[in-house]
Design an enzyme around this catalytic site. Structure first.
Site, mmCIF file in Angstrom:
data_model
loop_
_atom_site.group_PDB
_atom_site.id
_atom_site.type_symbol
_atom_site.label_atom_id
_atom_site.label_comp_id
_atom_site.label_asym_id
_atom_site.label_seq_id
_atom_site.Cartn_x
_atom_site.Cartn_y
_atom_site.Cartn_z
ATOM 1 N N ARG A 37 5.811 54.445 19.610
ATOM 2 C CA ARG A 37 5.550 53.036 19.059
ATOM 3 C C ARG A 37 3.954 52.713 19.407
ATOM 4 O O ARG A 37 3.746 52.048 18.699
ATOM 5 C CB ARG A 37 6.303 52.347 20.133
ATOM 6 C CG ARG A 37 6.530 50.643 19.987
ATOM 7 C CD ARG A 37 7.536 50.082 21.174
ATOM 8 N NE ARG A 37 7.721 48.742 20.969
ATOM 9 C CZ ARG A 37 7.800 47.949 22.106
ATOM 10 N NH1 ARG A 37 7.737 48.443 23.437
ATOM 11 N NH2 ARG A 37 8.078 46.564 22.178
ATOM 12 N N LEU A 90 5.872 44.134 17.834
ATOM 13 C CA LEU A 90 6.703 45.334 17.795
ATOM 14 C C LEU A 90 7.997 45.132 18.631
ATOM 15 O O LEU A 90 8.107 44.726 19.904
ATOM 16 C CB LEU A 90 5.647 46.314 18.468
ATOM 17 C CG LEU A 90 4.728 47.128 17.676
ATOM 18 C CD1 LEU A 90 3.855 47.871 18.573
ATOM 19 C CD2 LEU A 90 5.316 48.042 16.740
ATOM 20 N N SER A 91 9.020 45.402 17.676
ATOM 21 C CA SER A 91 10.276 44.856 18.271
ATOM 22 C C SER A 91 10.665 46.069 19.395
ATOM 23 O O SER A 91 10.006 47.225 19.481
ATOM 24 C CB SER A 91 11.576 45.127 17.390
ATOM 25 O OG SER A 91 11.286 44.068 16.104
ATOM 26 N N ALA A 92 11.444 45.449 20.364
ATOM 27 C CA ALA A 92 12.061 46.293 21.506
ATOM 28 C C ALA A 92 12.379 47.775 21.058
ATOM 29 O O ALA A 92 13.192 47.681 20.079
ATOM 30 C CB ALA A 92 12.934 45.654 22.249
ATOM 31 N N GLN A 93 11.998 48.758 21.658
ATOM 32 C CA GLN A 93 12.352 50.083 21.332
ATOM 33 C C GLN A 93 13.799 50.074 21.176
ATOM 34 O O GLN A 93 14.535 50.850 20.190
ATOM 35 C CB GLN A 93 11.758 51.079 22.102
ATOM 36 C CG GLN A 93 12.185 52.500 21.877
ATOM 37 C CD GLN A 93 11.298 53.516 22.474
ATOM 38 O OE1 GLN A 93 10.067 53.633 22.252
ATOM 39 N NE2 GLN A 93 11.814 54.337 23.241
#
Length: 390
Positions: A37, A90-93
């Site tokens: 990420r 940045l969306s949650a992993q």
């Protein structure tokens, strides 16, 4: 091992311990390891300090910057704020992995990634689908440029385009479509862009995402709710919705209530039971629910983003003072929807699905043909004989 690499490894292990790496998509763990990420994170992230979003600069606080990315598999990393509210992240992993697993992506699939953002989702899809198989659309020219740079830096061939994905679609049909921002209604153009037998994974209403399979005749798309998560809102309307207490206050105004009464009700489940919260989201798709607690219990504030509002204020002893204003009685609507959910057996999010057609769309419970159904915001739910939940 550097501090950043150590945080990556800890998050990977935490996801493994929770069973968050999907067994049917083992490629995802490999892809995330190959394309972590942080390779797609800007050098400045934004953290909520309880009052406002404050910058976390990699050069000034590298460990704090890494914590924003890797301390919580369920947390998004905010990368842009507009009008005091997050407008890109940045969306949650864990969410990214869950959604890509739901996409059932295979090598050589042609993919449309809607909402490029920083490019991480497109990168993971390209890792799986292959060179030249992913086209990604981003409304924000600055974000699109950033994503192009990061994708090129890791050697991935992704076609990043600037445009409005609700009006401009790829020239050729795609096998898979995945959106990274929430829509109240799934645009029919998105369904038309996916070949019959293909699949869309789309966040709905900023509370969950749904996987829709396109029918063989291309005239509908149907599928189940896949998970709960909150997403950035659709920005193609040009509006960033005002959420929470500020949204309620904007609709409430300063005038008197149109009606007042007292009821007995414990609102604690509204703050803790996500099965209930999702059911209310289905039944009242345009109503926002805000909760707060003090020594008298949980209170709730409701608003529809237009003209109607309600306040259910705990006064102790299990009692609520109810105030309502505007053309709708939102407190009455909420209590009725709550009672209906209990009658249906208190179903959870995974008991629901969605059907999208050219003339409208609706959410259904248990069965897309003859189960109970509710129109989405602006949608149409065709008449159906409602039967008891199974």
């Amino acid at each position: 091992m550097t501090g950043l690499a150590l945080r990556r490894a800890r998050l990977e292990e935490a996801m493994a311990a929770r069973g968050a790496w999907p067994e049917r998509s083992p490629w995802l763990r490999e892809a995330v390891a190959a394309l972590p990420r942080d390779l797609f994170a800007p050098d400045r992230l934004l953290r909520w300090d309880g009052q406002a979003y404050v910058p976390v600069d990699r050069s000034v606080d590298p460990d704090g910057w890494a914590r924003e990315l890797y301390d919580d598999q369920d947390a998004a990393a905010v990368t842009q704020v507009t009008g005091g509210l997050p407008s890109s992240s940045l969306s949650a992993q864990g969410v990214v992995v869950d959604m890509l697993d739901s996409l059932l992506l295979e090598p050589a699939h042609r993919v449309w990634d809607v909402g490029t953002g920083q490019g991480w989702n497109a990168a993971l899809a390209a890792w799986r689908a292959g060179p030249g198989r992913v086209v990604s659309t981003e409304l924000d020219e600055g974000l699109a440029g950033f994503a192009r740079e990061r994708l090129a830096a890791v050697g991935l061939d992704v076609d990043v385009r600037v445009g409005d994905a609700t009006t401009s679609v790829p020239a050729e049909p795609v096998d898979r479509l995945i959106a990274t921002y929430a829509v109240e209604r799934v645009p029919w153009r998105w369904v038309e862009a996916v070949r019959p037998g293909g699949r869309l994974v789309v966040p709905w209403g900023r509370l969950g995402h749904v996987a829709l399979d396109v029918a063989t005749d291309g005239r509908s798309a149907t599928g189940w709710i896949q998970g709960l998560a909150q997403f950035m809102a659709d920005r193609t309307t040009g509006l960033v919705p005002v959420a929470g207490w500020a949204g309620y206050a904007a609709v409430r105004g300063e005038g008197p209530a149109d009606s007042e009464n007292t009821v007995e009700r414990d609102l604690a489940p509204l703050a803790a039971d996500w099965n209930l919260r999702f059911a209310l989201r289905v039944a009242l798709p345009d109503v926002q629910v805000v909760t707060g607690a003090d020594e008298d219990g949980v209170s709730t504030w409701l608003y529809d983003g237009a003209r109607s509002w309600a306040a259910l204020s705990a006064v102790g002893g299990g009692k609520l003072e109810v105030f309502q204003g505007g053309p709708r009685r939102l407190a009455d609507d909420l209590l009725a929807a709550w009672a209906r959910w209990e009658e249906l057996g208190r179903p959870g999010p995974y008991d629901y699905g969605m059907t999208v057609r050219p003339d409208g769309q609706f959410v259904w419970l248990h069965d897309p043909v003859d189960g109970p159904r509710w129109p989405t915001a602006g949608g149409v739910a065709p008449a159906v004989a409602v039967r008891a939940a199974r």
